[in-house]
Design a protein around this motif. Structure first.
Motif, PDB file in Angstrom:
ATOM      1  N   ALA A 125      10.676   4.161  14.830  1.00 56.48           N
ATOM      2  CA  ALA A 125      11.587   5.008  14.050  1.00 56.48           C
ATOM      3  C   ALA A 125      11.181   5.034  12.580  1.00 56.48           C
ATOM      4  N   HIS A 126      10.758   3.890  12.059  1.00 54.23           N
ATOM      5  CA  HIS A 126      10.321   3.855  10.656  1.00 54.23           C
ATOM      6  C   HIS A 126       9.119   4.783  10.455  1.00 54.23           C
ATOM      7  N   THR A 127       8.182   4.712  11.387  1.00 55.89           N
ATOM      8  CA  THR A 127       6.985   5.546  11.289  1.00 55.89           C
ATOM      9  C   THR A 127       7.344   7.019  11.438  1.00 55.89           C
ATOM     10  N   CYS A 133      14.836   4.512  -0.657  1.00 53.06           N
ATOM     11  CA  CYS A 133      15.289   3.916   0.608  1.00 53.06           C
ATOM     12  C   CYS A 133      14.115   3.369   1.405  1.00 53.06           C
ATOM     13  N   HIS A 134      12.954   4.005   1.272  1.00 56.11           N
ATOM     14  CA  HIS A 134      11.770   3.536   1.996  1.00 56.11           C
ATOM     15  C   HIS A 134      11.325   2.175   1.445  1.00 56.11           C
ATOM     16  N   ILE A 135      11.284   2.061   0.130  1.00 53.75           N
ATOM     17  CA  ILE A 135      10.888   0.788  -0.493  1.00 53.75           C
ATOM     18  C   ILE A 135      11.913  -0.298  -0.170  1.00 53.75           C
ATOM     19  N   GLN A 160       0.839  -1.205   0.000  1.00 52.93           N
ATOM     20  CA  GLN A 160       0.000   0.000   0.000  1.00 52.93           C
ATOM     21  C   GLN A 160       0.876   1.258   0.000  1.00 52.93           C
ATOM     22  N   GLU A 161       1.875   1.289   0.871  1.00 55.88           N
ATOM     23  CA  GLU A 161       2.756   2.465   0.927  1.00 55.88           C
ATOM     24  C   GLU A 161       3.623   2.560  -0.329  1.00 55.88           C
ATOM     25  N   ASN A 162       4.140   1.435  -0.790  1.00 55.13           N
ATOM     26  CA  ASN A 162       4.971   1.466  -2.000  1.00 55.13           C
ATOM     27  C   ASN A 162       4.173   2.000  -3.183  1.00 55.13           C
ATOM     28  N   LEU A 183      10.295   7.738   8.078  1.00 56.36           N
ATOM     29  CA  LEU A 183       9.949   7.464   6.676  1.00 56.36           C
ATOM     30  C   LEU A 183       8.454   7.600   6.413  1.00 56.36           C
ATOM     31  N   ASP A 184       7.615   6.971   7.239  1.00 58.58           N
ATOM     32  CA  ASP A 184       6.177   7.038   6.971  1.00 58.58           C
ATOM     33  C   ASP A 184       5.631   8.448   7.169  1.00 58.58           C
ATOM     34  N   SER A 185       6.155   9.180   8.146  1.00 62.49           N
ATOM     35  CA  SER A 185       5.650  10.545   8.356  1.00 62.49           C
ATOM     36  C   SER A 185       5.999  11.431   7.168  1.00 62.49           C
ATOM     37  N   GLU A 188      13.747  -0.490   2.530  1.00 56.50           N
ATOM     38  CA  GLU A 188      13.582  -0.906   3.927  1.00 56.50           C
ATOM     39  C   GLU A 188      12.398  -1.855   4.065  1.00 56.50           C
ATOM     40  N   HIS A 189      11.309  -1.539   3.378  1.00 54.73           N
ATOM     41  CA  HIS A 189      10.168  -2.468   3.377  1.00 54.73           C
ATOM     42  C   HIS A 189      10.592  -3.856   2.887  1.00 54.73           C
ATOM     43  N   ALA A 190      11.353  -3.875   1.798  1.00 56.42           N
ATOM     44  CA  ALA A 190      11.760  -5.166   1.216  1.00 56.42           C
ATOM     45  C   ALA A 190      12.618  -5.956   2.204  1.00 56.42           C
TER      46      ALA A 190
HETATM   47 FE   LIG Z   1       6.795   2.430   5.544  1.00 53.64          FE
END
Ligand SMILES: [Fe+2]
Ligand SMILES: [Fe+2]
Length: 154
Positions: free
Chosen positions: A117-119, A76-78, A61-63, A122-124, A80-82
């Motif tokens: 930290a991710h939230t 970098c966000h994608i 969903q985020e990607n 990166l997510d924020s 980290e998800h992977a």
């Molecule tokens: Fe994320």
């Protein structure tokens, strides 16, 4: 009011980003991870499967939102998800094939350490980007008392 223990992981409004879709997804993540942290050995696999299914959809969903909106820092966000998804799948295989409950419990604690930290970072940034695209500014976030490290979220 209860005091944190090593196995507690609960929702706090510190995680709110102001994007309703992302916030709902993050509430679900917190609930599923909390269930995994508290699970008895016999329940670990079903809890890890539920979390793995969630994480796959959550990250997809985020990607997709990053790709759709051409979010500049999406690489970098994608990545980290992977990496997280690969860890979850690897531990799931060890749990299913070798009954490696300790690997599963280490993963659960690592995810509880990783998520804030991710939230926050990166997510924020993604939530701000999406809100800026929709409304021209940052989201307004109303948080209930978030300073105390207690499970009293009312
Ligand atoms: Fe994320
Ligand atoms: Fe997220």
């Amino acid at each position: 009011m209860s005091t944190l223990t090593a196995d507690d992981f609960f929702w706090t409004d510190a995680y709110l980003l102001g994007d309703p879709g992302m916030d709902d997804t993050h509430r679900e993540f917190v609930a599923l991870l909390d269930a995994l942290l508290r699970a008895a050995d016999d329940d670990l696999l079903v809890c890890l499967d539920a979390l793995a299914e969630h994480v796959q959809a959550h990250f997809a969903q985020e990607n997709a939102a990053m790709e759709r909106s051409q979010f500049p820092a999406r690489g970098c966000h994608i990545d980290e998800h992977a990496a997280v998804l690969a860890s979850v799948r690897g531990v799931r295989a060890r749990l299913a094939d070798q009954s490696d409950t300790q690997a599963c419990r280490r993963l659960a604690r690592a995810l509880a350490d990783w998520f804030p930290a991710h939230t926050d970072h990166l997510d924020s940034a993604l939530a701000h980007w999406l809100c800026k695209q929709r409304a021209g500014g940052k989201p307004i976030v109303l948080r209930r008392h978030v300073s105390g490290l207690t499970a009293d979220n009312d």
